[in-house]
Design an enzyme around this catalytic site. Structure first.
Site, mmCIF file in Angstrom:
data_model
loop_
_atom_site.group_PDB
_atom_site.id
_atom_site.type_symbol
_atom_site.label_atom_id
_atom_site.label_comp_id
_atom_site.label_asym_id
_atom_site.label_seq_id
_atom_site.Cartn_x
_atom_site.Cartn_y
_atom_site.Cartn_z
ATOM 1 C CG HIS A 29 -55.449 54.125 37.876
ATOM 2 N ND1 HIS A 29 -55.109 53.362 38.826
ATOM 3 C CD2 HIS A 29 -56.575 54.594 38.100
ATOM 4 C CE1 HIS A 29 -55.845 53.539 39.881
ATOM 5 N NE2 HIS A 29 -56.976 54.442 39.377
ATOM 6 C CE LYS A 31 -53.023 54.958 47.029
ATOM 7 N NZ LYS A 31 -51.712 55.068 46.344
ATOM 8 C CG ASP A 73 -49.707 60.109 44.517
ATOM 9 O OD1 ASP A 73 -50.034 60.647 43.451
ATOM 10 O OD2 ASP A 73 -50.249 59.570 45.197
#
Ligand code: GLA
Length: 409
Positions: free
Chosen positions: A50, A185, A141
């Site tokens: 994060h 998500k 990612d």
């Protein structure tokens, strides 16, 4: 996106059972053979959770496990999508009429996002594309998927995007374990609330130091503008932000703006109903985690005799910060991390967004077999649902290569 485009590799399909099976399913579904195949690897973030959307470097690796796609270009404007998992229904649409319904996440939306992204702009395409699904992701990612190389993890830095090899020490392996809790998500707001809390913390910290807070978006911007170390940022956080949650009224008062201004200029559409924000804890996590990423890389580079121990300790600190400060764990992840540590891991943490999903543990190679046996027994064996998933849920992995196009040789 910086870096090379995915490479293309001629392969003999007979030697690739998964590709062969995919080809057969494709022919059964569409009546013709695919022209090429695409591989996108999974990824595991070793440390740096994060913080990508706050501007800070992260340290993931691509893994050997992957998703395969078979493709056949067609001469009309219809895109037809099918999934080998029958849970995910077939879908088709015109490329001229791409509708991505945010309130109802569907598997094929991810493909449509890619398509929509190409139509908008090629640069940094994948990171931007994901945002069409409704999450404010930071780009880790997509970057590791494209920039990964076999045998090495990468330090991924942003703005501009850069990837540096991080050679992991020998003598330990990374084991991924799925908590079997799913957090969608795109369908929940946990992730975006954290992004917003970091943005609000950025604004309050900037204002307290006389910076042009309206222009500041990411916690890293504050550090860069002030020209101070991460440790100094942590001291500033203690001075400026209080641990009690902030109400929207208090935020408005600190920034000297009206509630309407806050709603229209800072809070995104799906954030309008959130009434309290934890700024101190989130900023503390981000600056300390950013420092841990740099420390992790330094230890890998210097490779002291106790490297494995030191890296494990950093992973454990990262996990505690994710759980206590960022509040992105869940009871199942807590239990799994506990089990992994008791089963011989030197470090264990949640990886990725959290609130479910996987843990990554660093396990000395000579303890791997007993580790797998113990974790299987303690977490998977007594739960029918978990046991059904166990084969794909608990495995050691190595740094794998990045995204790739296969063509039949
Ligand atoms: C998800 C996002 C990434 C990153 C992680 C948390 O995986 O897609 O961009 O923010 O969560 O580190």
């Amino acid at each position: 996106m910086a870096g090379d485009a995915p490479s293309s590799l001629p392969v003999q399909l007979v030697e690739q059972p998964r590709l062969l099976k995919l080809k057969e399913s494709f022919i059964a579904k569409f009546g013709s053979a695919p022209k090429f195949y695409v591989r996108a690897p999974g990824r595991v973030n070793l440390i740096g959770e994060h913080i990508d959307y706050c501007g800070y470097a992260v340290l993931p690796m691509a893994i050997e496990q992957d998703i395969l796609i078979a493709v056949e270009p067609v001469n009309n404007d219809v895109v037809q999508l099918a999934n080998t998992n029958s849970l995910y229904l077939d879908f088709s649409t015109s490329v001229n009429d791409i509708q991505i319904k945010k309130n109802k996440p569907q598997w094929h939306n991810y493909f449509l996002c890619g398509l929509k992204g190409i139509q908008v702009e090629l640069a940094e395409i994948c990171t931007k594309s994901e945002r069409y699904i409704g999450t404010e992701g930071g780009g880790m990612d997509q970057s590791i998927s494209f920039l990964a190389e076999e045998g090495t993890a990468k330090l991924i830095e942003f703005s501009p995007l850069r990837a540096t090899d991080v050679r992991l020490p020998s003598g330990a392996v990374f084991v991924i374990a799925n908590s079997c809790v799913e957090m969608n998500k795109a369908a929940t707001s946990h992730y975006n609330i954290r992004v917003m809390e970091c943005r609000l913390a950025t604004k309050l910290l900037s204002k307290s130091r006389g910076l042009d807070w309206k222009k500041m978006l990411r916690l890293q911007d504050v550090q860069t503008k002030l020209g101070v170390s991460l440790e100094e940022m942590l001291t500033i956080v203690e001075e400026v932000l209080h641990p009690e949650p902030y109400s929207t009224e208090e935020i408005c008062k600190c920034l000297g703006i009206s509630l309407e201004d806050l709603r229209s200029q800072i809070l995104s559409q799906n954030m309008q109903d959130v009434s309290t924000f934890k700024l101190h804890q989130r900023a503390k996590h981000v600056y300390s985690e950013a420092a841990r990423v740099l420390e992790f890389k330094k230890i890998c580079n210097e490779a002291p005799a106790n490297a494995i121990q030191l890296l494990g300790e950093l992973m454990n600190q990262s996990y505690i910060s994710c759980r206590e400060m960022y509040e992105c764990s869940c009871p199942e992840l807590d239990r799994l991390v506990d089990i992994c540590l008791q089963s011989g891991a030197v470090g264990s943490r949640l990886t990725g967004a959290g609130w479910g999903g996987c843990t990554v543990s660093m396990v000395p190679t000579d303890k791997l077999n007993t580790f797998l046996k113990n974790v299987k027994k303690a977490y998977y064996q007594n739960d029918v649902q978990r046991l059904a998933l166990e084969n794909n849920s608990l495995f050691a992995t190595k740094p794998g290569r990045g995204a790739l196009v296969f063509v039949e040789a």
